[in-house]
Design a protein around this motif. Structure first.
Motif, short mmCIF file in Angstrom:
data_model
loop_
_atom_site.label_atom_id
_atom_site.label_comp_id
_atom_site.label_asym_id
_atom_site.label_seq_id
_atom_site.Cartn_x
_atom_site.Cartn_y
_atom_site.Cartn_z
N LEU A 88 4.80 -3.99 -3.51
CA LEU A 88 5.56 -3.96 -2.27
C LEU A 88 4.65 -3.62 -1.11
CD1 LEU A 88 8.71 -1.99 -3.49
CD2 LEU A 88 8.52 -4.45 -3.14
N TYR A 89 4.92 -4.21 0.05
CA TYR A 89 4.13 -3.95 1.25
C TYR A 89 5.05 -3.83 2.46
CZ TYR A 89 0.27 -5.68 -1.60
OH TYR A 89 -0.66 -5.85 -2.61
N SER A 90 4.65 -3.02 3.41
CA SER A 90 5.35 -3.00 4.68
C SER A 90 4.96 -4.25 5.45
CB SER A 90 4.98 -1.75 5.48
OG SER A 90 3.63 -1.82 5.91
N ASP A 91 5.81 -4.66 6.37
CA ASP A 91 5.51 -5.85 7.16
C ASP A 91 4.23 -5.67 7.97
OD1 ASP A 91 9.01 -6.57 7.91
OD2 ASP A 91 7.76 -7.11 6.20
N ALA A 92 3.93 -4.44 8.34
CA ALA A 92 2.77 -4.19 9.20
C ALA A 92 1.45 -4.48 8.50
CB ALA A 92 2.79 -2.75 9.69
#
Length: 120
Positions: free
Chosen positions: A62-66
């Motif tokens: 999982l990754y943040s959009d940033a």
């Protein structure tokens, strides 16, 4: 109880790369997931500061959009180890990066953090 220790922070120019590592020292409960957070300056760690995470099986990333497309999380959660490859760093990425581990049973465990900065 053991603890988590982060390595690899530092100062690079914008566009540069850093690789963070997080390892367990001492006894750590079995990890269900491991993740990286970066609180906004002056703020405590919050869910909204999530950067990237990995599940025990390694199949869930999982990754943040940033950071999506620039950062890559990897690791061996069975050995309580997680990495964060940070490419194309921007000044806005500057923060203390904390590693955390969510055990199958028990409370979240945090590392002490490592500073990463990209100068403009």
């Amino acid at each position: 109880q053991g603890q988590l220790v982060e390595f690899g922070g530092g100062l690079v120019q914008a566009g540069g790369s850093l690789r963070l590592a997080c390892e367990a020292s001492g006894h750590i409960p079995n990890a269900h997931t491991m993740a990286w957070f970066r609180p906004s300056p002056g703020k405590e760690r919050e869910l909204g500061d999530f950067v990237a995470g990995i599940t025990r099986s390694g199949s869930g990333l999982l990754y943040s959009d940033a950071v999506k497309g620039r950062f890559t999380v990897s690791g061996d959660t069975a050995n309580s180890t997680v990495y964060l490859q940070m490419n194309n760093l921007e000044p806005g990425d500057a923060a203390v990066y904390y590693c955390c581990l969510d055990p199958t049973f028990g409370e979240r465990i945090w590392g002490r953090g490592t500073q990463a900065t990209a100068s403009s």
